[in-house]
Design an enzyme around this catalytic site. Structure first.
Site, PDB file in Angstrom:
ATOM      1  N   ASP A 331       3.384  -2.721   1.972  1.00  8.30           N
ATOM      2  CA  ASP A 331       3.652  -3.924   2.748  1.00  8.30           C
ATOM      3  C   ASP A 331       4.255  -3.582   4.108  1.00  8.30           C
ATOM      4  OD1 ASP A 331       4.095  -6.927   2.899  1.00  8.30           O
ATOM      5  OD2 ASP A 331       6.133  -6.183   3.215  1.00  8.30           O
ATOM      6  N   GLU A 385      -1.277  -2.397   4.584  1.00  3.86           N
ATOM      7  CA  GLU A 385      -1.258  -3.714   5.220  1.00  3.86           C
ATOM      8  C   GLU A 385      -0.832  -3.518   6.679  1.00  3.86           C
ATOM      9  OE1 GLU A 385       0.892  -8.062   4.907  1.00  3.86           O
ATOM     10  OE2 GLU A 385       1.982  -6.208   5.234  1.00  3.86           O
TER      11      GLU A 385
END
Length: 670
Positions: A331, A385
């Site tokens: 993330d 990401e």
């Protein structure tokens, strides 16, 4: 003497990078130099990343050993249920390099379920903290404060997945949140997810489960992205044993299971998290404003510190070894690799990727992380990401890349949002084609139509944007409604063109496949701590009388179709026809021809296009079938034979009926 630059394969893969070969060489030099320092006394990252096996609580032959890293503390004392929270009886001794240690005699001195904290005296302050490597934390229902908890399984967990191998066929990812995966207005649990949701995922045809919010986070509404305890399983959903059972069951069903790992930042809470653990703000994080994310109000790791690298790499190994996760979706990578965190920056040219805003330490950390993951398991999965599009993100390290297997195609959901703001007749087929076919050379992508962020309050899912309030009144199959008809038609078309044209893997957030009607709103003060919108209404997709069931059936067949035709296994696509006036897109992939008619009103009875080969074709899949809520305007029985098309310089092609707002797939008949 001028320094000799090495030859990096990334420069051959992407020639646009050649002006930046010096910067890429510096990246690799820093990677190798710092790796050498880190592994000075170790054979590999796998050998290095064992902090969880040394620090924390460990049962030994005649008692327990507890160790912490707190370099700037003056005094550490273990407190808890085991000593009636005596503040003085169990002091730790300070060893070298900021390590503290205590031996507690007796096998039962620390027992299963025992709550623990560590009292830290530092900088004139006395802090009661949760141990850094604790595997479980629990919240006091009255005081609401969190404590660490000793988790000592009676017997070692009996894994049965020794023969499981990661399905590294094209990834079909079902992104899930344990807590809101149930239909009840309450926290969902690991056991409920294992029993109720894993079978749904398997039946829907997905091969990979991506779990959000697995690492402990004190605020439920953070979606799991404000992590407090990096080695602890989220207590919102159950205990460590139950998570192991879930993973073991997923493997028994042939499902990969990966987790969101948050190494981009940490919650700033001092009582619950790792911030100021040793009394300083710089134990793990950058000093001053550089250590605070301006948008997320969280703490930012200092990746230049070997101890931080050791902590985070050990965290990766822990989740793979202890819980058998098959990999990670990292993330917030954009936030990690730029000092500006990607905020307000338009990455419109290559110079944005190679300048003094790039955090080289963070890039090197991600390279080490990917190297470690592959050392632990060659078949493990890593996904980045990164919304910036950093070149080389999903290229091997030895090529000059950062080493991820896949990058998320984050621009695709944003593109669809912006397109839906325009009138249908103003949609550009060229824009759709460009967005879905643009890629970094040789870098695999996970494509998706909508992210979990779009399902949150303040935003809208794709289907909610298309149907708006009509979704509440006109979703019975017997109800004819033009707004819902449009929403369903475009929902199917957008999902199908995305999965077939724009990636080597595909992701769906749970419930979106059948057009889940409402946003996600976590319990919070503003909604009186309600769970009303923090759930998934599976019964809507299951209900044979509702149109959600059409979309559920379509998604299942779409996933099956892509698998049996190996659509995601090749990036090679041939543009056969783009027509902005008629709103037509036609392309060929493998032996299949895909025809999309995005026109809001016009159907074409005798639409001719070149195929450039003398082969018969037959429709094998389409969006207008009655079982998907369509109007049954496309025949799957007709054989389309080749003919010379005079309007295309006598090229060989076919003539076909193309209804408005539909797609069809033609397959060559041998």
């Amino acid at each position: 003497m001028k320094k000799q630059l090495r030859k990096l394969k990334i420069l051959e893969i992407d020639p646009w990078l050649k002006p930046f070969k010096n910067e890429l060489n510096i990246r690799m030099e820093e990677y190798e130099k710092n790796k050498k320092k880190l592994l000075e006394n170790h054979d590999s990252f796998k050998d290095f990343a064992n902090g969880h096996l040394y620090f924390g609580f460990h049962e030994v032959e005649n008692g327990w050993i507890y160790r912490e890293w707190a370099p700037n503390a003056n005094e550490l004392t273990l407190i808890g249920d085991f000593n009636d929270w005596n503040l003085d009886s169990h002091p730790l001794s300070k060893k070298e390099n900021g390590v503290w240690e205590i031996f507690i005699p007796g096998k039962d001195s620390l027992y299963h379920g025992c709550r623990v904290k560590v009292k830290i005296n530092s900088m004139g302050k006395t802090l009661h903290r949760i141990p850094l490597y604790i595997k479980r934390t629990i919240q006091n229902p009255i005081s609401h404060d969190f404590s660490g908890q000793i988790w000592k399984e009676k017997d070692e967990f009996n894994w049965s997945d020794q023969d499981f191998k990661v399905k590294n066929e094209p990834l079909l990812i079902y992104e899930s949140h344990i807590g809101m995966a149930q239909e009840k207005e309450d926290y969902g649990t690991f056991k409920e997810f294992e029993k109720n949701i894993l079978p749904r995922i398997k039946d829907a045809g997905y091969n990979t489960v991506q779990l959000m919010a697995i690492m402990q986070h004190p605020y439920y509404g953070s979606f799991g992205y404000h992590v407090s305890n990096f080695f602890a399983v989220s207590s919102w959903f159950g205990n460590p044993t139950e998570l192991k059972e879930l993973v073991n069951t997923a493997h028994s069903m042939g499902l990969n299971i990966i987790m969101d790992i948050v190494h981009s930042h940490a919650v700033k809470n001092i009582a619950e998290g790792i911030d100021e653990f040793d009394g300083t703000t710089t134990q793990f994080f950058h000093e001053g404003l550089k250590g605070i994310h301006p948008a997320w109000d969280s703490k930012l790791f200092d990746y230049s510190k070997p101890e931080v690298i050791h902590f985070l790499l050990s965290n990766i190994k822990f989740w793979m070894d202890e819980y058998h996760f098959d990999g990670f979706r990292f993330d917030g990578v954009t936030s990690m690799i730029y000092d500006h965190h990607g905020l307000g920056v338009n990455f419109d040219n290559y110079e944005k990727y190679f300048n003094d805003t790039v955090d080289m330490d963070a890039i090197n950390y991600l390279q080490y992380a990917n190297e470690l993951i592959k050392e632990i398991r060659k078949d493990a999965i890593s996904i980045s990401e990164d919304m910036s599009g950093m070149p080389g993100m999903a290229l091997p390290i030895e090529c000059g890349g950062i080493g991820f297997d896949y990058r998320l195609s984050m621009g695709v959901p944003d593109f669809w949002i912006k397109l839906l703001d325009k009138k249908d007749e103003n949609w550009s087929m060229y824009d759709i084609w460009y967005e879905l076919t643009s890629l970094r050379p040789k870098e695999k992508r996970i494509t998706y139509v909508e992210s979990h962020d779009q399902a949150l309050v303040g935003d809208k899912t794709l289907f909610f944007r298309l149907a708006d309030q009509e979704i509440y009144w006109h979703m019975e199959k017997s109800d004819k409604n033009p707004i819902i008809d449009r929403a369903m038609a475009l929902h199917k078309m957008i999902r199908f063109i995305t999965i077939t044209l724009s990636g080597e893997g595909y992701l769906n957030f749970m419930g979106n496949e059948f057009g889940h009607p409402e946003w996600i709103d976590f319990p919070r003060e503003g909604n009186n701590w309600s769970f009303k919108y923090c759930k998934r209404q599976w019964s809507l997709g299951d209900n044979l009388d509702l149109k959600y069931n059409y979309l559920k059936k379509f998604d299942k067949d779409m996933i099956y179709f892509t698998k049996i035709n190996h659509i995601l296994e090749t990036s090679e696509v041939k543009d056969l026809w783009l027509d902005d006036t008629k709103k037509i897109i036609i392309y060929k992939k493998n032996d299949l021809i895909f025809l999309f008619n995005f026109h809001p009103t016009d159907s074409f009875e005798d639409f001719r296009f070149p195929t450039h080969e003398a082969s018969d074709y037959k429709v094998v899949f389409d969006s207008d079938a009655e079982i998907y809520g369509g109007h049954e305007r496309i025949s799957r029985k007709v054989i389309y034979s080749p003919k010379q098309l005079h309007e295309f310089n006598k090229s060989t092609g076919i003539s076909i009926y193309s209804p408005s707002r539909t797609f069809l797939v033609l397959k060559k008949i041998d």
